[in-house]
Design an enzyme around this catalytic site. Structure first.
Site, PDB file in Angstrom:
ATOM      1  N   LYS A  79       0.862  -1.196   0.000  1.00  0.00           N
ATOM      2  CA  LYS A  79       0.000   0.000   0.000  1.00  0.00           C
ATOM      3  C   LYS A  79       0.893   1.238   0.000  1.00  0.00           C
ATOM      4  CE  LYS A  79      -3.900   1.970   2.617  1.00  0.00           C
ATOM      5  NZ  LYS A  79      -4.808   1.794   3.764  1.00  0.00           N
ATOM      6  N   SER A 154      -9.742   1.845   2.757  1.00  0.00           N
ATOM      7  CA  SER A 154      -8.852   2.586   1.885  1.00  0.00           C
ATOM      8  C   SER A 154      -7.819   1.700   1.179  1.00  0.00           C
ATOM      9  CB  SER A 154      -8.114   3.664   2.676  1.00  0.00           C
ATOM     10  OG  SER A 154      -7.291   3.076   3.670  1.00  0.00           O
ATOM     11  N   SER A 178      -9.948  -0.446   7.045  1.00  0.00           N
ATOM     12  CA  SER A 178      -9.351  -0.371   5.701  1.00  0.00           C
ATOM     13  C   SER A 178      -8.636  -1.609   5.204  1.00  0.00           C
ATOM     14  CB  SER A 178      -8.396   0.806   5.615  1.00  0.00           C
ATOM     15  OG  SER A 178      -9.140   1.970   5.407  1.00  0.00           O
TER      16      SER A 178
HETATM   17  N1  GLN Z   1     -13.282   4.103   6.067  1.00  0.00           N
HETATM   18  C1  GLN Z   1     -12.658   4.617   7.246  1.00  0.00           C
HETATM   19  C2  GLN Z   1     -12.290   6.060   7.043  1.00  0.00           C
HETATM   20  O1  GLN Z   1     -12.622   6.575   6.043  1.00  0.00           O
HETATM   21  C3  GLN Z   1     -11.469   3.789   7.620  1.00  0.00           C
HETATM   22  C4  GLN Z   1     -10.225   4.125   6.900  1.00  0.00           C
HETATM   23  C5  GLN Z   1      -9.037   3.332   7.321  1.00  0.00           C
HETATM   24  O2  GLN Z   1      -9.155   2.326   8.038  1.00  0.00           O
HETATM   25  N2  GLN Z   1      -7.872   3.806   6.952  1.00  0.00           N
HETATM   26  O3  GLN Z   1     -11.714   6.673   7.862  1.00  0.00           O
END
Ligand code: GLN
EC number: 6.3.5.7
Length: 487
Positions: A79, A154, A178
Site C-alpha cells: 500500500k 482505503s 481499511s
Molecule cells: N473508512 C474509514 C475512514 O474513512 C477507515 C479508513 C481506514 O481504516 N484507513 O476513515
C-alpha cells in the site's frame, strides 16, 4: 503464462522447495498477469519490474544456498503509504508527488529479511481516508469481480491486486476497517492485528492511536504466514508491544473442529438497513461454525452504536495533527508564497483532496478551545465504554462473529457525493480499532449480483491465534475462497 500467479504463499513455497518453479518464474508470471489485467483493475500506482526480478534472482540464489526464509521469493504488493527506501510514497495524494522515501518502514525491512520480493505499490484512498478508493488522487481502482463496482478502501489496491491474481499477497493498513472492508468487498482474507502488534514505524500516520498494518491474502494460512513476519517489538515505535510472536502458521492445526470454542454473536451488529443477503450469508456462516462444534452465545456490545461518531471525532482529530507536517517545506509539493504562511496555505490548498481537507477541518474543530471538552474528550470517554463492552463480551466467548460491512461492494460513484453515507458503512469495523482488538475478514458468500460477502471474526487483544484458528477451520470446510473473478 503458467498459472503460478493464481497460487497461494504456501502452495508456491512448496513448489519452490521442491524445485518445480523458481521465484523468477513466479515474478514473471505475476508481471504478465499485471500486464493482462491491471489496465482494467487499476490496482497499481508503480510497478518495480527490474527491481522485482533482481530480488527474485537473489531469492533463488539464496534458496540454492540453503535458505528457507518464510517468504523467500514470494512477490508482495505494498500500500502506497509505507516507506520503501528509494521509492515514491504518495499516499495517493498530489501533495506527496515527487517525494522519495529515505528509509524502509519496519514492516518493509521485515519483509526483506523474510526473503519477500517487493513488486510495487498499490492504490488507496488519499492518506487512507475513505472506504472505496474513490478518494485517490493518483489513480482509479475497480473491483475485480465487477469493474463497475468499488474495491472498498482505503486499501482498495491491496485487495484488488490479490483478488485479481496480480500479487500473491499484499500489505494494507487499517484505521477503521481499511484492511477488512476491501478484503470483504474483493473476496480475500485480511487481518487487522491488535494495536501494538505490528510496528507503525515508516507508516504514514493517519490516526496514530488506531492505525495498524496487516496482511491481505488469498487464504487464512497465508495471512498467518505473513502476519508472523510483520509482528514484533520495534524500538522505533514506542506503542509496539514487547511480546513474543506466536508461530501463527505452524500453530494452525489441520483439524477443522471448533469443539470447545465459544463464539459470540452480538445482536447490535445486525444493524437496521443491513442488506438481507449479507445477513443471511453471515447467519449461514454462524450455523456452519456450529456444525464444526462451536457453541454460539449471544453477546451484547451496547455502545457499538456510538462507534461512528466517536471514530470520526478521534480519527479526524489525530489526522489534523498528523497531516500538519505536509506544509510544502519538507515533503513533496511546494507552491511558493510571499511568506511561509502563504506558502503553507497555497501548497495545502492545491495538494490535498476534498475529503482530506474535510477531515483536517473537522479534526481541528473538535480539538479547538471550547469544543475540546464537548467533542474530543467525550469521544475518548465513550471509546473506553466501547472497549469495556468487548472486555465483558470476551469473558463469555473466545471470539465474536459478525458481518464486515452492512452491504456488499456498491457501484463506483454511488456514494462518493455523500460522505456521511460512506462513513455509516464503517459501523461494524471501527469499534475494533477503537477497542484496540484484532479482527479477521474472510469470504463467506456471494450476493445475487455476484459480489463477495465477508465474515468478520473478532478477537480479544493479542488473540490473533484464536481468530486465525476459527477462520482456518471455516475456510477448510467451505469453498468460498476458491472462487476467482473472471477478468
Ligand atoms: N473508512 C474509514 C475512514 O474513512 C477507515 C479508513 C481506514 O481504516 N484507513 O476513515
Amino acid at each position: 503464462m503458467a498459472d503460478l500467479h493464481k497460487l497461494t504463499i504456501s502452495e508456491l513455497t512448496e513448489q519452490l522447495a521442491s524445485g518445480t518453479c523458481t521465484s523468477v518464474d513466479i515474478v514473471n508470471d505475476v508481471l504478465a498477469s499485471i500486464d493482462a489485467t491491471d489496465g482494467k483493475v487499476g490496482a497499481y500506482l508503480t510497478i518495480d519490474r527490474e527491481d522485482a526480478l533482481a530480488q527474485a534472482k537473489a531469492a533463488d540464489e539464496a534458496r540454492a544456498a540453503g535458505s528457507q526464509l518464510p517468504m523467500l521469493g514470494i512477490p508482495v504488493a505494498i500500500k502506497d503509504l509505507l516507506n520503501v527506501k528509494g521509492q515514491p510514497c504518495t499516499c495517493s495524494s498530489k501533495i506527496l508527488e515527487g517525494y522519495i522515501a529515505p528509509y524502509d518502514a519496519t514492516v518493509i525491512a521485515k519483509l526483506r529479511e523474510a526473503g519477500a520480493v517487493l513488486l510495487g505499490r498499490v492504490n488507496m484512498d488519499e492518506f487512507a481516508m475513505g472506504s472505496s478508493t474513490e478518494n485517490a488522487a493518483l489513480g482509479k481502482t475497480s473491483n475485480p469481480w465487477n469493474l463497475d463496482h468499488v474495491p472498498g478502501g482505503s486499501s482498495g489496491g491491496s485487495a484488488a491486486c490479490v483478488a485479481a491474481d496480480e500479487a500473491i499477497a499484499s500489505l494494507g493498513s487499517d484505521t477503521g476497517g481499511s484492511i477488512r472492508q476491501p478484503a470483504a468487498f474483493c473476496g480475500c482474507v485480511g487481518v487487522k492485528p491488535t494495536y501494538g502488534r505490528v510496528s507503525r514505524y515508516g507508516l504514514t500516520a493517519f490516526a496514530s492511536s488506531l492505525d495498524q498494518i496487516g496482511p491481505l491474502t488469498k487464504t487464512v494460512k497465508d495471512s498467518a504466514i505473513l502476519l508472523e513476519v510483520l509482528c514484533g517489538h520495534d524500538k522505533m515505535d514506542s506503542s509496539s508491544i514487547e511480546m513474543d510472536v506466536p508461530a501463527f502458521a505452524k500453530n494452525l492445526s489441520n483439524g477443522t473442529s471448533l469443539a470447545g470454542m465459544k463464539l459470540g454473536l452480538p445482536k447490535e451488529y445486525f444493524v437496521v438497513g443491513m442488506d438481507p443477503e449479507v445477513e443471511q450469508s453471515v447467519r449461514d456462516a454462524v450455523e456452519h461454525c456450529k456444525s464444526l462444534g462451536a457453541e454460539i452465545i449471544d453477546v451484547s456490545l451496547p455502545n457499538a452504536k456510538y462507534a461512528i461518531a466517536v471514530y470520526y471525532i478521534i480519527a479526524t482529530a489525530e489526522a489534523s495533527a498528523n497531516l500538519a507536517r505536509f506544509d510544502g517545506i519538507r515533503y513533496g509539493m511546494r507552491i511558493d508564497g510571499k511568506d511561509p504562511i502563504e506558502l503553507y496555505g497555497k501548497t495545502r490548498a492545491a495538494g490535498f483532496g476534498s475529503e482530506v481537507k474535510r477531515r483536517i477541518i473537522l479534526g481541528t474543530y473538535v480539538l479547538s478551545s471550547g469544543y475540546y471538552d464537548a467533542y474530543y474528550l467525550r469521544a475518548q470517554k465513550v471509546r473506553t465504554l466501547i472497549r469495556d463492552d468487548f472486555t465483558e463480551a470476551f469473558k463469555q466467548c473466545d471470539a465474536i462473529l459478525s458481518p464486515v460491512t452492512p452491504t456488499p461492494a456498491y457501484k463506483l460513484g454511488e456514494k462518493s457525493d455523500d460522505p456521511l453515507k460512506m462513513y455509516l458503512d464503517d459501523i461494524l469495523t471501527t469499534p475494533i480499532n477503537l477497542a484496540g482488538n484484532c479482527a479477521l475478514s474472510l469470504p463467506c458468500g456471494f450476493a445475487s449480483n455476484g459480489m463477495p460477502i465477508g465474515l468478520q471474526i473478532i478477537g480479544d487483544a493479542f488473540q490473533e491465534e484464536t481468530i486465525l484458528k476459527v477462520g482456518h477451520a471455516f475456510e477448510q470446510t467451505t469453498e468460498w475462497h476458491k472462487k476467482r473473478p473472471s477478468l
